[in-house]
Structures are given as C-alpha cells and as structure tokens.
Scaffold this active site. Structure first.
Site, PDB file in Angstrom:
ATOM      1  N   LYS A  41       0.866  -1.196   0.000  1.00  0.00           N
ATOM      2  CA  LYS A  41       0.000   0.000   0.000  1.00  0.00           C
ATOM      3  C   LYS A  41       0.895   1.235   0.000  1.00  0.00           C
ATOM      4  O   LYS A  41       1.482   1.608   1.004  1.00  0.00           O
ATOM      5  CB  LYS A  41      -0.905  -0.008   1.237  1.00  0.00           C
ATOM      6  CG  LYS A  41      -1.730   1.260   1.447  1.00  0.00           C
ATOM      7  CD  LYS A  41      -2.841   1.355   0.446  1.00  0.00           C
ATOM      8  CE  LYS A  41      -3.741   2.550   0.763  1.00  0.00           C
ATOM      9  NZ  LYS A  41      -3.074   3.862   0.580  1.00  0.00           N
ATOM     10  N   GLU A  87       0.184   4.527  -9.066  1.00  0.00           N
ATOM     11  CA  GLU A  87       0.461   5.519  -8.033  1.00  0.00           C
ATOM     12  C   GLU A  87       1.662   6.355  -8.453  1.00  0.00           C
ATOM     13  O   GLU A  87       2.709   5.819  -8.833  1.00  0.00           O
ATOM     14  CB  GLU A  87       0.780   4.814  -6.716  1.00  0.00           C
ATOM     15  CG  GLU A  87       0.628   5.676  -5.500  1.00  0.00           C
ATOM     16  CD  GLU A  87      -0.769   5.596  -4.914  1.00  0.00           C
ATOM     17  OE1 GLU A  87      -1.054   6.371  -3.982  1.00  0.00           O
ATOM     18  OE2 GLU A  87      -1.585   4.771  -5.361  1.00  0.00           O
TER      19      GLU A  87
END
Length: 536
Positions: free
Chosen positions: A229, A277
């Site tokens: 994450k 990301e």
C-alpha cells in the site's frame, strides 16, 4: 431555478437513499438538457471558481437586512454558513426566478466575475429581491462554492442510469475527465448511441475498503494478490491518439507536472491505460510524501526540483490494452498482461510494475504488514485474483490492510466552532505538546469524537476560556487526547517545526493530566526514525 431549488429541498429533507434516488431520477427525466447538465455538474461535486468576494456578499446582505455589521457577523458566527446566514437575514419576498438553472448560471452567476465590487453588490441586490428564501439559499451555495446536499457522485450516476436506461458503469465513465455542462453534453451522456470521442478520458477508479475483521475470514490466501500500500497520488495514465494523459483520482490532468512520466509513457503501445500511483522515487527507493508535495505546490518545475524529487508511476493494473477495455477480465489476467507490458525493472525506469508481496499464509502476511513502514509503505493491498476492475468503492474484492497509525498524547489549547450543522458547537481543535515547559501547537483535528463527547468538550470550552482571538478561543490546558496520524514531516510553517499527516482524535485520555502529554523531543525522535527508514 424553481425546479432545481425544489430538487434541493427534496434531497435535503430526507436521509433515505431510495427517496433521494427517486427525486434525482425524476429531475433528470423532466428537466431541460442544459439545466440537467448543470445539475450534474454541481451535484457531482464540481464548483465554479469564487466569483464574488465574501466581503461583498456580507455587506450586500447586511445592507438589505438593515442591520449593523456586528449583528451580521455575530449571526454568521452562530450559523456557521454564509449562504444560510444571507438566506435567513435578507428579505425574501420575491416570486422566485422563473429562469432555468442554466440561464441563471449564464445570465446571473458567471457575469459577476470581474465586475467592480459596487456593481457586483448592485446586481446581487436586484437579483436577491426577486428570489424566495429557498432559491436565495441555493443560489448562495452555488455562488460561494459550498454546494453540498448529501448525495454522492455514485448516487447521481445511478439516477442518471435509471433515467436513461444505461448501465451505471457507462454513465460513470462518461462523467470522467473534462467536460462542459451543456444540452449537447447531457444528450451524449444519456444517449445509448453515443460513442466516446474524447481520447483523453480516464476510467472511473476502483477504490478499496479498509479491511474489516481478521484476514483469515477472506478465505485461503492463495485466492488473493498481495501488494504494498503506497503513499502517493493515485493516477491513471492514458495513451491514445499518439498523446499521453496523466489523470489524478480527483480528475485533475497533471501531465505537465510530471514530464518524466509523460516522456516514458510515449513508449507505451497505442490504446493503453494504466492504473497506478505517482511516487517520489530516487536511487531505487520511495521518498517521503512530503517530497512529492514540494512538486505539487509549484506551477513551474525547474531542473533542480526535477532532479531532487524525480517521480515514477508505479503501475498495478491494466485497464485498456490495444484500445480494448480489459476491466471485466479477472485481475490475474490483467496482471499477466501488465507484466508483459512492463518487464523492465531498472531502478531508474519512470514506469515501473508494482511489486507483489509474497506470503504462504495470513500470519506471514501480517508480519509483512507490520514491517511495511521500513519499506516506506502503509501496509498491504488485498485483491481477489478473479476480481474485475469495478467502479468506485465496491465492497468485497479489494481491501486495504494498513498498519496501525502513529499516536501521541496532546493537550487541547484552542477551539473554534464548526460549520454547517456543527456551527453552534466548538468542534475544531488545536493540540500542543510540551517543549521546555511550554505548550507548542503540533496539529489541528476535528474528527474522531462521539456526539456526546463533542457536547462535553463544547461545555468545557465555554466554561474554561482564557482568551478570545476572533472566532478562536484559547482554553485552559487541561484536556488530553490521543491523536492518531499517518506520518510526520518537517514544516517551516509550524512553530514546532513538524506537521502531522491526517491527524484525528483516537480517544479522550481522561486518565492523563496535561503534564503527562508528549514532548516535542519525542515527536522529533519519531520524525528522525521515519527519515532513517527512508534513508534521508
């Protein structure tokens, strides 16, 4: 405008999703296309730039109400919302505007921009005299950019789909990216025959829920893909028509802010869309998010900042391949195609494949999660191997399993009233820690307490105020709260020299006296430990 005001009233007077959905669907079926387009614009969270200074609005409302400035300001402080204060104080005896929403925006709202304050006030006064109270309130919300009515973008999408007979996913996709509210746009949005001619358009993002309960409840770990994450900017990279487009999750086109990613994307095959990301990345590793913020806040990117804080797109999903929408394929197939597309794992590559976390069981996965901060990540993502790429925050297929937040004990020193329904309560707090015998502010927080705790703190603030600074009250430093936050960063704007990321109140430490709260030295020690993890 009458139709849109009635819609607002229907949405505001109920908390039942079914009634909100029915009201929206009826509006979209009945309203003219240009009005419906502007309604979608505002209801989906978009807003006009501030057209009129707050001071002009306040002065015009005060003059129309015939009250002194101090009384208006006291009323505003009590109500907590400028549009609502104006609607309550200004005389509203008009029959209501007959123009539709689109005409109100084009004839009355947008022309206010750039006028001299005196002319703005005059136009507003003449317009407000024609409105009823509900219209004045809704108009004020649109004018101040504070329009919110308790409907999510997903609910708007569902209503549009029901009114048009389309699938919600198709409507959600058409609402992505840049578009101008118009009758033609609304026709394309709701037409079954419409083909998408906007090559830059991204897909709706699939969002994960925080993991609920124990991970073993999800079944065998072999059914799940484990990823790290990351703490960056969620983004989609679109390669179509010989051009590259980089979109943030907030639907902001950020291609020019990350030229190194756009340059690398030019080598992707035509008709490719990646989900990933944006991360600050140097010498083969991620930098703290604070470094990325240095780039976000700059309009011009010079050679130094590009060298100091290079960025990458860490890709973890393939949404389009050779122009074909791959979102309905299972994640395992999308991942296999992505690995073929991005085989280069050199540490300086601007487009990189998100690495998987490997674990033989949930206990081992938990050990990886607990050690994730040493890697500069926030925990694990759990994604079911057979899951499609869905729209929005859909429960069941993707979960985020984050490490527990950092915490510290801090003292409440300032309080300010909230906004909207909390305008009569002191709910916005400033917290401090000890530094050589004095309290130094380190964070502001307003979430985490129950309603009863908020009322209790409100009573304390009113009964233990030391000084007032406009709307802010300095209070006796007696209440201690445990603050949770994601990480720390150095800050030249704060007296303490540090800033907490995403601070919130984890619990009220009734068992602690103010003298037992944390020290600034403890906070800085934690900051140094974080920086050591990042090799800084």
């Amino acid at each position: 405008m009458k139709r849109f005001s009635r819609l607002y009233a229907r949405l505001d007077e109920t908390t039942r999703t079914s009634l909100k959905l029915s009201a929206l669907e009826s509006y979209f079926r009945e309203a003219p296309g240009e009005d419906a387009a502007w309604a979608v614009y505002f209801l989906s969270g978009r807003r006009l730039k501030r057209l009129v200074p707050s001071a002009v609005l306040r002065e015009q409302a005060r003059a129309m109400a015939g009250i002194p400035e101090w009384l208006f300001e006291e009323s505003y402080t009590t109500v907590g919302d400028l549009a609502e204060t104006i609607a309550l104080l200004a005389p509203c005896e008009g029959p209501g505007l007959e123009e539709g929403l689109a005409e109100v925006v084009s004839r009355h709202l947008l022309p206010l921009a750039g006028l001299e304050p005196e002319r703005q006030g005059g136009r507003l006064g003449a317009l407000w005299e024609r409105m009823d109270r509900v219209q004045l309130f809704v108009f004020g919300k649109l004018l101040t950019g504070a329009f919110r009515v308790g409907v999510s973008r997903r609910l708007v999408t569902r209503a549009l789909a029901a009114a048009s007979g389309l699938e919600p996913a198709a409507v959600a996709h058409r609402l992505m990216g840049h578009w101008e509210p118009s009758g033609e746009f609304f026709r394309r949005l709701t037409s079954p025959e419409t083909g998408d001619t906007d090559r830059s358009r991204p897909y709706p993002f699939f969002l994960a829920h925080p993991l609920e309960g124990e991970p073993a409840s999800l079944g065998p770990i072999e059914q799940w893909q484990l990823e790290w994450k990351w703490d960056g900017i969620r983004a989609q990279l679109v390669r179509r028509g010989g051009q590259c487009y980089l979109w943030s999750r907030g639907e902001e086109l950020v291609t020019e802010r990350f030229p190194e990613i756009a340059e690398a994307a030019a080598r992707l095959p035509e008709g490719t869309v990646l989900d990933g990301e944006i991360l600050p990345w140097k010498e083969g590793g991620v930098l703290p998010f604070a470094q990325l913020q240095r780039r976000i806040g700059r309009k011009k990117l010079g050679p130094k900042i590009l060298s100091d804080v290079p960025a990458i797109l860490l890709a973890y999903d393939l949404l389009e391949s050779s122009g074909d929408d791959t979102r309905e394929l299972p994640l395992s197939r999308r991942r296999a195609q992505l690995e073929t597309l991005l085989p280069d794992e050199r540490p300086d590559t601007r487009l990189q494949l998100s690495p998987l976390a490997r674990a033989d069981g949930w206990d081992e996965a938990d050990r990886l999660r607990l050690a994730s901060r040493s890697r500069g990540v926030e925990g694990l993502m759990l994604k079911r191997h057979d899951s499609p790429y869905r729209v929005g925050r859909t429960r069941g297929d993707w979960w985020k399993w984050k490490v527990d937040p950092y915490t510290l004990d801090a003292v409440l020193i300032y309080a300010q009233r909230g906004h909207g329904r909390r305008a009569t309560l002191y709910t916005d707090y400033t917290f401090a820690v000890w530094d050589e015998g004095r309290l130094v502010p380190v964070a502001k927080a307003y979430s985490g307490l129950t309603d009863e705790e908020i009322r209790e703190v409100d009573r304390f603030v009113r009964g233990h105020t030391l000084e007032r600074f406009g709307p802010v009250r300095a209070v006796q430093p007696r209440l201690v709260f445990e603050l949770a936050f994601e990480n720390l960063q150095r800050s030249g704007r704060h007296k303490s020299g540090v800033a907490l990321r995403f601070p919130r109140m984890a619990r009220w430490r009734r068992d602690k006296a103010a003298e037992e709260a944390d020290t600034l030295e403890n906070v800085k020690t934690l900051l140094r430990q974080q920086e050591a993890h990042h090799g800084r």
